[in-house]
Motif scaffolding. Structure first.
Motif: not given
Length: 271
Positions: A204-208
């Motif tokens: 999720a962090r990478l996607e954001h």
């Protein structure tokens, strides 16, 4: 009966292969990761690493043989980093965990592999992956020499621990999936919940577009999440504890040791 046989075998090995105390002291002096071990842990780890060297094959690629010094302290240092994972386990558990380890092969440099992976939508992706190490179910553990030389400190990177963590993972399957054989005291449902929570948080962090608190390679696959988290558990436990305290506590129970207790204080916190 089995305990008696095991003790006899240990005494027989020690008689034939006296433990190299001086070489072990030199190995510990070379690696900050080993230097902070208490006397009891250091003694147990050193002797386990010594037996590991006699039970497994450690090979240099022919291109390295003539040019690369790889003396006994260096060999012990490599074996000790592998055996550090099982330091809190009994000798029987250690032997069973590494039964699939037959050889550690050291290559001159990082190497490339053609990879095919299917994503969560069923789409197959092909790409070239540059690797510092590689592990398979019955094949050798392969590590690149430059990355081996960068391992052994408290930086959060350790190619030996990473690849041997994959071997632990392979203890109950033919592929790495982040789900190694678990002791009775750890509920598989708890393991799945905690690890998948970390993996999903990283993704999720990478996607954001956000920075990840540990190496973002952990987000690439659940098996890599386990291996990267093991690297941090042993070589940057303060970082792992700060980012994912529940996972850190779970790994303390799994490995039956707490490297955070022996980690030296940092002058500045690692991001």
């Amino acid at each position: 009966m089995l305990g008696h046989l095991r003790r006899w075998r240990a005494k027989s090995f020690e008689a034939r292969h006296p433990f190299p105390e001086e070489a072990w002291r030199e190995a510990r002096s070379r690696l900050p990761l080993l230097a902070t071990l208490g006397d009891d842990d250091a003694g147990r780890l050193g002797r386990r690493a010594w037996r590991f060297l006699h039970a497994k094959r450690v090979s240099l690629h022919p291109a390295l043989v003539e040019t690369t010094p790889f003396d006994l302290p260096a060999q012990l240092a490599l074996a000790a980093q592998a055996c550090l994972l099982t330091l809190g386990w009994s000798e029987t558990e250690h032997e069973e965990a590494f039964a699939g380890v037959h050889e550690i092969l050291i290559l001159p440099d990082a190497f490339q592999r053609q990879v095919e992976e299917m994503d969560e939508f069923g789409v197959m992706h092909e790409y070239v992956d540059e690797r510092a190490g590689e592990t398979s179910s019955q094949g050798p553990v392969v590590v690149a020499f430059p990355d081996l030389m960068e391992s052994g400190d408290w930086s959060g990177f350790n190619v030996v621990i990473h690849e041997l963590a994959h071997k632990l993972d392979l203890g109950n399957s033919l592929d790495v999936d982040g789900f190694p054989p678990l002791p009775r005291e750890i509920d598989p449902r708890e393991w799945h919940r905690v690890f998948m929570g970390v993996w999903q948080d990283l993704r999720a962090r990478l996607e954001h577009g956000e920075a990840t608190p540990i190496d973002d390679y952990a987000a690439s696959h659940p098996g890599e999440c386990f291996a990267v988290c093991c690297e941090h558990f042993f070589t940057a436990p303060d970082v792992l504890h700060r980012a994912y305290p529940e996972l850190h506590a779970l790994l303390v129970r799994y490995f039956r040791q707490d490297p955070l207790a022996r980690q030296p204080a940092r002058s500045e916190p690692t991001p």
